[in-house]
Design an enzyme around this catalytic site. Structure first.
Site: not given
Ligand code: MRU
Length: 341
Positions: A203, A243
């Site tokens: 990411q 999350d």
């Molecule tokens: O697996 P993902 O890419 O959905 O995980 C995203 C994250 O861990 C982010 O840091 C979290 O969702 C916050 S997004 C504003």
């Protein structure tokens, strides 16, 4: 957010709903190809969340709300009980996509709540559509305010570490962790961002893409390099997303690797901030379910296997960080020390 397409700078939201179809930037194609994925029904939206075409806590919450609007639109007939059963079936499908980000569950429950107010199918359909739009707009405004509240913490000349992507691509726009940085940069503060690559789904490549589009100075580092730069006093603060902030449990979940960054920050006396909207809070007391993804994501990079045949991998997508490691949580309503939450 600014997006550069074929030499032109355009302004895009990450996700929007038009004519019963849900549109979002396909994150499985970035950073190499900018393309919009169009989902025609809630089943396609659920599959897109699972495959991480759309990802990030606020974005999947909004996508789930719109998915229920899609379910409401596709229902035929006037039977209210049948309609409610159909929406509940779609709700279960949405809740079964990804387990950790509470935004998704909060959004689905908000939609289910409005069902109680509708007197007939048409009524309910309109209420659901309006609620989904309100949740999307609310999410956008929350990120804007997180930006304003967090920007004050970013001093001119500072270097900031961020993990995963908590940017506009994880929300409707602006982002959570990246919103204060966008604003600080647009106000002329000279900042530098350390971007964790964030194995295995990388990411960090999404964060890098966003920062490059905005012209914010930055460098990508491997996940293991954060401690090195903290020790050398090259990182002034850390900002990550969340999350699920389980206030009563005293911890939050975020992309795997967040915990070790928070521990390292404390060891090196570096402020560690979590930027998240109220939709990411969970006020119940229960263990946060941690998504365990396929080991294939670890064993392959860009479709190429990097481990010997027969290798097995474990792949938790998130980890848990006790709030004692958090300096403050930046929300749309203010900046709170853990004890004030
Ligand atoms: O697996 P993902 O890419 O959905 O995980 C995203 C994250 O861990 C982010 O840091 C979290 O969702 C916050 S997004 C504003």
């Amino acid at each position: 957010m600014k997006v550069k397409v074929e030499g032109k700078v355009l302004n895009y939201k990450n996700i929007w709903f038009e004519g019963g179809k849900l549109h979002f930037i396909d994150q499985t194609k970035l950073p190499f190809k900018f393309s919009i994925f169009t989902s025609n029904n809630y089943r396609q939206t659920a599959a897109a969340i699972k495959e991480m075409k759309v990802r990030g806590a606020p974005a999947i919450g909004v996508a789930a709300a719109y998915a229920l609007a899609q379910a409401a639109l596709e229902f035929e007939g006037e039977n209210l009980d049948g309609f409610v059963a159909h929406i509940k079936k779609a709700s279960s499908a949405m809740k079964g996509t990804r387990p950790t980000a509470v935004d998704l569950f909060n959004a689905v429950d908000e939609i289910l709540k409005v069902l109680e107010k509708g007197r007939n199918v048409e009524d309910c359909r309109e209420l659901i559509l309006n609620k989904a739009e309100a949740l999307a707009e609310g999410s956008l405004q929350a990120c804007r305010r997180i930006g304003a509240n967090g920007e004050k913490l970013v001093k001119d000349g500072s270097s900031i570490l961020t993990h995963c992507n908590a940017g506009a691509l994880a929300c409707v726009d602006y982002g959570t962790a990246l919103a204060p940085l966008r604003l600080a940069h647009s106000r002329g503060k000279k900042i530098f961002v350390f971007v964790d690559e964030t194995r295995p789904r990388l990411q960090g490549a999404l964060t890098e893409w966003e920062l490059q589009n905005e012209g914010i100075p930055h460098a990508v580092i491997v996940d293991n390099a954060a401690g090195f730069y903290m020790q050398r006093k090259e990182i002034d603060l850390c900002i990550v997303g969340a999350d699920r902030i389980a206030v009563k449990n005293g911890y939050f979940a975020n992309k795997v690797g967040t915990y070790e960054k928070a521990v390292l920050a404390k060891e090196n006396n570096i402020p560690f901030y979590v930027a998240a909207p109220m939709s990411s809070f969970d006020f119940s007391i229960k263990e946060i379910p941690i998504e365990e993804r396929s080991g294939e994501e670890v064993l392959y990079i860009g479709g190429r296997r990097i481990f010997a045949k027969g290798a097995r991998a474990k792949n938790p997508a998130f980890d848990i960080t006790p709030l004692e490691y958090v300096t403050a949580v930046i929300t749309e309503t203010g900046v709170f020390k853990p004890a004030e939450l």
